[in-house]
Design an enzyme around this catalytic site. Structure first.
Site, PDB file in Angstrom:
ATOM      1  N   THR A 107       0.838  -1.199   0.000  1.00  0.00           N
ATOM      2  CA  THR A 107       0.000   0.000   0.000  1.00  0.00           C
ATOM      3  C   THR A 107       0.869   1.244   0.000  1.00  0.00           C
ATOM      4  O   THR A 107       2.034   1.214   0.406  1.00  0.00           O
ATOM      5  CB  THR A 107      -0.873   0.096   1.268  1.00  0.00           C
ATOM      6  OG1 THR A 107      -0.019   0.188   2.414  1.00  0.00           O
ATOM      7  CG2 THR A 107      -1.821  -1.061   1.401  1.00  0.00           C
ATOM      8  N   ASP A 108       0.282   2.354  -0.443  1.00  0.00           N
ATOM      9  CA  ASP A 108       0.850   3.639  -0.073  1.00  0.00           C
ATOM     10  C   ASP A 108       0.613   3.778   1.429  1.00  0.00           C
ATOM     11  O   ASP A 108      -0.220   3.077   2.011  1.00  0.00           O
ATOM     12  CB  ASP A 108       0.189   4.771  -0.849  1.00  0.00           C
ATOM     13  CG  ASP A 108       1.061   6.015  -0.919  1.00  0.00           C
ATOM     14  OD1 ASP A 108       1.988   6.141  -0.096  1.00  0.00           O
ATOM     15  OD2 ASP A 108       0.812   6.865  -1.787  1.00  0.00           O
ATOM     16  N   TRP A 109       1.326   4.679   2.065  1.00  0.00           N
ATOM     17  CA  TRP A 109       1.308   4.756   3.534  1.00  0.00           C
ATOM     18  C   TRP A 109      -0.056   5.241   4.035  1.00  0.00           C
ATOM     19  O   TRP A 109      -0.460   6.374   3.802  1.00  0.00           O
ATOM     20  CB  TRP A 109       2.426   5.679   4.018  1.00  0.00           C
ATOM     21  CG  TRP A 109       3.702   4.959   4.314  1.00  0.00           C
ATOM     22  CD1 TRP A 109       4.420   5.048   5.476  1.00  0.00           C
ATOM     23  CD2 TRP A 109       4.423   4.030   3.492  1.00  0.00           C
ATOM     24  NE1 TRP A 109       5.534   4.224   5.415  1.00  0.00           N
ATOM     25  CE2 TRP A 109       5.561   3.588   4.217  1.00  0.00           C
ATOM     26  CE3 TRP A 109       4.207   3.504   2.216  1.00  0.00           C
ATOM     27  CZ2 TRP A 109       6.483   2.680   3.712  1.00  0.00           C
ATOM     28  CZ3 TRP A 109       5.118   2.591   1.708  1.00  0.00           C
ATOM     29  CH2 TRP A 109       6.234   2.184   2.445  1.00  0.00           C
ATOM     30  N   GLY A 110      -0.774   4.313   4.686  1.00  0.00           N
ATOM     31  CA  GLY A 110      -2.098   4.633   5.202  1.00  0.00           C
ATOM     32  C   GLY A 110      -3.220   4.421   4.206  1.00  0.00           C
ATOM     33  O   GLY A 110      -4.338   4.880   4.437  1.00  0.00           O
TER      34      GLY A 110
END
Length: 328
Positions: A225-228
């Site tokens: 994932t991208d962060w968050g």
């Protein structure tokens, strides 16, 4: 496979999310270490103890290379390969397994806050240059994470926006650069975007991750994932999302184990994802150079040379400009 067979359900679930902001989890009893990933793609942004993905904490000293928006103006594949090799040397010296870049989304609006780190509004140019960057960096036994997959073309409401795109447009414009990179460079990892595509989050999109990316294009690496950017962890795992970053503090690890226990998530799906994380760790461990180092000033001079190659002068030969209205 041997490591997986020796892991508990909880350990396998734990591998599918980060230990903190930049590191994967380790399994000490099986001698499986953690690996560190770090921001790029125009210069290594490694953070240490007081890490945060916003970049507010202190980072190690780094060389700033030209942004992708400048590099694209060079139209020079060899230039991008050289940049990739140079960043690979820096990552080896800093013991980074994966550099989070390049970013190849299309420039579709002048208001996009990340246009500077996207190459171009042209998918062929973006794909060709980025593929050489990936080949250069991975030639140093350091992985990349091509981002942001896919249709992340604005920052406004990026966590909730749904890009409504018909399949032909999606394939010809928004996915084309990613496809070129996968087919020509086989990146170690891909990074999912925050946004939805046609009302389905990118990280939960089975069509995007399993059908197109893996089955059609032949991608054999890890998807993070991208962060968050995680939403429904179990749904994302089924859709082909392997690693959630950063740490979920154990919350989604528990969701995974409970789903396996109640039968709503086949354990072989979890094994596949955990296996991809192990494969990433294995690549890093086998390819790292213990005494790697680099010369800051030498890389700084290279950055200047790259920037000079990106400066483009348009020559008005035969006074062709401005274009005449009658010229059709």
């Amino acid at each position: 496979k041997k490591l997986l067979s020796e892991m508990t359900l909880e350990e396998k679930a734990g591998l599918c999310s980060g230990a903190d902001f930049w590191n994967t989890k380790s399994v000490p009893r099986l001698n499986l270490p953690s690996v560190m990933v770090s921001d790029g793609p125009h210069g290594l942004r490694k953070q240490t103890a007081s890490a945060d993905h916003m970049g507010l904490g202190e980072s190690v000293k780094a060389v700033c290379f030209p942004a992708a928006s400048a590099l694209a103006c060079s139209f020079d594949r060899s230039l991008l390969r050289k940049l990739g090799e140079t960043l690979g040397d820096e990552c080896q010296a800093e013991q980074i397994s994966t550099l989070l870049g390049p970013a190849v989304n299309m420039k579709r609006s002048p208001l996009c806050g990340r246009n500077f780190e996207y190459f171009s509004e042209d998918p062929y140019l973006a794909g060709e240059l980025a593929a050489e960057y990936v080949n250069g960096l991975q030639s140093k036994n350091v992985g990349v994470s091509v981002k942001h997959f896919a249709a992340n073309n604005q920052e406004t409401r990026r966590l909730t926006i749904s890009a409504q795109v018909d399949e032909r447009t999606l394939r010809e414009i928004y996915l084309a650069a990613f496809e070129i990179i996968v087919r020509k460079a086989q990146p170690w990892t891909m990074m999912c975007s925050y946004n939805l595509i046609n009302d389905t989050y990118s990280c939960e999109n089975d069509w995007l991750l399993n059908q197109v990316l893996r089955r059609e294009w032949g991608f054999d690496g890890l998807v993070m994932t991208d962060w968050g950017a995680m939403n429904d962890r179990v749904k994302a795992l089924k859709a082909g999302l392997d690693l959630e970053m950063p740490s979920s503090k154990g919350i989604t690890d528990k969701e995974i184990t409970e789903a396996v226990k109640d039968g709503s998530l086949p354990e072989e799906v979890l094994d596949t994802a955990a296996g991809r994380v192990i494969a990433l760790v294995k690549k890093h461990e086998e390819g790292k150079k213990e005494d790697a180092a680099y010369d800051y000033e030498e890389h700084h001079m290279l950055a200047r040379q790259l920037e000079e190659e990106c400066a483009v002068l348009l020559k008005n030969k035969d006074r062709i400009l401005p274009l005449h209205k009658e010229a059709r």
